[in-house]
Design a protein around this motif. Sequence first.
Motif, short mmCIF file in Angstrom:
data_model
loop_
_atom_site.label_atom_id
_atom_site.label_comp_id
_atom_site.label_asym_id
_atom_site.label_seq_id
_atom_site.Cartn_x
_atom_site.Cartn_y
_atom_site.Cartn_z
N THR A 30 -108.32 -8.57 -23.72
CA THR A 30 -109.44 -9.34 -23.20
C THR A 30 -108.94 -10.50 -22.35
N PRO A 31 -109.50 -10.68 -21.14
CA PRO A 31 -109.13 -11.86 -20.35
C PRO A 31 -109.47 -13.13 -21.13
N PRO A 32 -108.62 -14.17 -21.04
CA PRO A 32 -108.89 -15.41 -21.77
C PRO A 32 -110.13 -16.14 -21.27
N GLU A 33 -110.51 -15.88 -20.03
CA GLU A 33 -111.74 -16.46 -19.46
C GLU A 33 -112.31 -15.47 -18.45
N ALA A 41 -107.30 -10.58 -9.39
CA ALA A 41 -106.51 -11.39 -10.32
C ALA A 41 -105.37 -10.58 -10.95
N MET A 42 -105.66 -9.32 -11.26
CA MET A 42 -104.68 -8.51 -11.97
C MET A 42 -103.83 -7.64 -11.05
N GLY A 43 -104.22 -7.54 -9.80
CA GLY A 43 -103.52 -6.68 -8.84
C GLY A 43 -102.03 -6.87 -8.79
N THR A 76 -114.76 -5.93 -16.32
CA THR A 76 -114.55 -7.37 -16.40
C THR A 76 -113.09 -7.74 -16.69
N GLY A 77 -112.20 -6.74 -16.64
CA GLY A 77 -110.79 -7.01 -16.86
C GLY A 77 -110.32 -6.69 -18.27
N ASP A 78 -111.21 -6.20 -19.11
CA ASP A 78 -110.82 -5.90 -20.49
C ASP A 78 -110.59 -4.41 -20.69
N GLY A 79 -109.87 -4.08 -21.76
CA GLY A 79 -109.58 -2.69 -22.05
C GLY A 79 -109.07 -2.54 -23.47
N MET A 80 -108.68 -1.33 -23.78
CA MET A 80 -108.19 -1.03 -25.12
C MET A 80 -107.14 0.07 -25.04
N GLN A 102 -98.40 -10.79 -21.01
CA GLN A 102 -97.27 -11.67 -20.71
C GLN A 102 -97.56 -12.60 -19.54
N ALA A 103 -98.38 -12.13 -18.60
CA ALA A 103 -98.73 -12.96 -17.44
C ALA A 103 -99.88 -13.92 -17.73
#
Length: 134
Positions: A30-33, A41-43, A76-80, A102-103
């Motif tokens: 989960t993204p922290p925000e 952002a994640m690219g 939204t940037g989340d996954g499992m 880690q990032a």
Amino acid sequence: MSETGEDTKAEIGALRRKLLRKQYYAIFMTPPEPMDDPIAAMGPTLKDHLRWLEDLEARGVLFASGPFRDEAGTWTGDGMALVRAASLAEAQALAESEPFHQAGLRRNEVRGWQLNEGSITLTVRCMDGSFDLA
């Protein structure tokens, strides 16, 4: 004729003995925000994340993985990821090695998950090398 309490217990016991009881670990990512544009952002870290998944899959550690998407396909940037590990500590070490985590782009939480029931259907077409997973 109604079942007695003992009949019910016996039937439940018989049904429970059928359960697979295969232990996996779920890594909730989960993204922290909230992110306005997760792809942007994640690219820069995406290649490392995909290689991390590829390595886990090649080693037989990764059972399944993917993003959470709503009905419209919004992400939204989340996954499992569901992983095979000998212990919770081992699964947590895997989660901590995930590049988005880690990032600082994700917070990864690990929970034990037991596969008990369900079905998986795999169809392989040898002539054209295609497959379907359902």
